[in-house]
Motif scaffolding. Structure first.
Motif, PDB file in Angstrom:
ATOM      1  N   LEU A  41       0.836  -1.200   0.000  1.00  0.00           N
ATOM      2  CA  LEU A  41       0.000   0.000   0.000  1.00  0.00           C
ATOM      3  C   LEU A  41       0.869   1.247   0.000  1.00  0.00           C
ATOM      4  O   LEU A  41       0.536   2.246  -0.648  1.00  0.00           O
ATOM      5  N   GLY A  42       1.991   1.208   0.686  1.00  0.00           N
ATOM      6  CA  GLY A  42       2.927   2.330   0.680  1.00  0.00           C
ATOM      7  C   GLY A  42       3.486   2.587  -0.706  1.00  0.00           C
ATOM      8  O   GLY A  42       3.682   3.739  -1.102  1.00  0.00           O
ATOM      9  N   ARG A  43       3.736   1.523  -1.465  1.00  0.00           N
ATOM     10  CA  ARG A  43       4.190   1.692  -2.848  1.00  0.00           C
ATOM     11  C   ARG A  43       3.112   2.338  -3.705  1.00  0.00           C
ATOM     12  O   ARG A  43       3.388   3.202  -4.532  1.00  0.00           O
ATOM     13  N   PHE A  44       1.875   1.914  -3.504  1.00  0.00           N
ATOM     14  CA  PHE A  44       0.773   2.523  -4.244  1.00  0.00           C
ATOM     15  C   PHE A  44       0.687   4.018  -3.958  1.00  0.00           C
ATOM     16  O   PHE A  44       0.318   4.811  -4.824  1.00  0.00           O
ATOM     17  N   ARG A  57       7.927  -9.467 -11.935  1.00  0.00           N
ATOM     18  CA  ARG A  57       9.352  -9.179 -11.745  1.00  0.00           C
ATOM     19  C   ARG A  57       9.544  -7.985 -10.812  1.00  0.00           C
ATOM     20  O   ARG A  57      10.543  -7.906 -10.086  1.00  0.00           O
ATOM     21  N   HIS A  58       8.606  -7.054 -10.833  1.00  0.00           N
ATOM     22  CA  HIS A  58       8.750  -5.834 -10.039  1.00  0.00           C
ATOM     23  C   HIS A  58       7.621  -5.610  -9.039  1.00  0.00           C
ATOM     24  O   HIS A  58       7.756  -4.784  -8.133  1.00  0.00           O
ATOM     25  N   PHE A  83      -1.813  -4.773 -14.154  1.00  0.00           N
ATOM     26  CA  PHE A  83      -1.657  -3.438 -14.732  1.00  0.00           C
ATOM     27  C   PHE A  83      -2.269  -3.358 -16.124  1.00  0.00           C
ATOM     28  O   PHE A  83      -2.094  -4.265 -16.948  1.00  0.00           O
ATOM     29  N   PHE A  84      -2.959  -2.251 -16.381  1.00  0.00           N
ATOM     30  CA  PHE A  84      -3.435  -1.951 -17.724  1.00  0.00           C
ATOM     31  C   PHE A  84      -2.241  -1.491 -18.552  1.00  0.00           C
ATOM     32  O   PHE A  84      -1.135  -1.339 -18.039  1.00  0.00           O
ATOM     33  N   ALA A  85      -2.456  -1.227 -19.835  1.00  0.00           N
ATOM     34  CA  ALA A  85      -1.396  -0.649 -20.664  1.00  0.00           C
ATOM     35  C   ALA A  85      -0.867   0.625 -20.010  1.00  0.00           C
ATOM     36  O   ALA A  85      -1.621   1.352 -19.335  1.00  0.00           O
ATOM     37  N   LYS A  86       0.410   0.909 -20.186  1.00  0.00           N
ATOM     38  CA  LYS A  86       1.108   1.972 -19.462  1.00  0.00           C
ATOM     39  C   LYS A  86       0.368   3.305 -19.455  1.00  0.00           C
ATOM     40  O   LYS A  86       0.278   3.971 -18.418  1.00  0.00           O
TER      41      LYS A  86
END
Length: 205
Positions: free
Chosen positions: A57-60, A134-135, A142-145
């Motif tokens: 959650l901190g990363r978000f 990987r990350h 994730f949706f497209a960037k």
């Protein structure tokens, strides 16, 4: 937990967890009929220890973010409506004056995190969402960037300390496991007592 008690819990929960990291606005209204569940803008230099404590959650919360929370799995229209909210907020950001337009475009634009207790393969595939194991943690699709969005399937998150504060928002066995882990934390951990109190209050309503 009913929808109304869940909503009350989420409002208080995000305030308690995210306020040390930045500005938290609950039910931010975009129009007469549209509002964001949780709107968050981080401080320029949030406390490193507080960020680390919240794990995933901190990363978000490292960037400006919209958190759309669902008690039950959303359908495609629910997620699409969440995307529309993000686009409206991005439009507001881009209209704000800035000395560094490139920084606004690349670093400060908000992201959308759709938090759901579970996500069907059909829902994930409908938005061509993909994991980035990987990350990032499994369960984050994730949706497209360019969409700056992700669906977080809480029941697919690994049972680790880093995902605890998201799994609390899950359902059934997932949520109960997270509560058990929460209760096992040291009694002098401030978040432990805050969240247990919130859970107690909302479960009685």
């Amino acid at each position: 937990m009913t929808r109304s008690s869940y909503d009350r819990f989420v409002k208080s929960y995000f305030k308690d967890l995210l306020q040390p990291l930045g500005s938290v606005e609950i039910a931010r209204r975009l129009s007469e009929y549209v509002e964001i569940d949780v709107w968050f803008v981080p401080h320029e230099s949030p406390p490193v220890a507080e960020v680390a404590k919240l794990g995933l959650l901190g990363r978000f919360a490292a960037k400006a973010a919209i958190f759309e929370t669902f008690l039950d799995e959303p359908d495609e229209m629910d997620v699409s409506n969440s995307l529309l909210k993000l686009l409206k907020m991005i439009d507001k950001f881009e209209r704000q004056p800035s000395e560094d337009e490139e920084e606004v475009a690349e670093n400060n634009l908000p992201r959308l995190w759709v938090l759901t207790p579970t996500a069907s393969a059909e829902l994930i595939e409908g938005f061509r969402a993909r994991e980035r194991k990987r990350h990032w943690s499994p369960g984050v699709y994730f949706f497209a960037k360019s969409f700056r969005s992700a669906i977080v399937a809480i029941d697919e998150l690994p049972e680790t300390e880093k995902t605890l504060w998201l799994r609390i928002l899950g359902k059934g066995k997932v949520r109960q496991q997270a509560i058990d882990e929460l209760m096992a934390l040291p009694e002098d951990e401030p978040l432990r007592s805050k969240v247990l109190k919130l859970l107690s209050v909302t479960s009685d309503q």
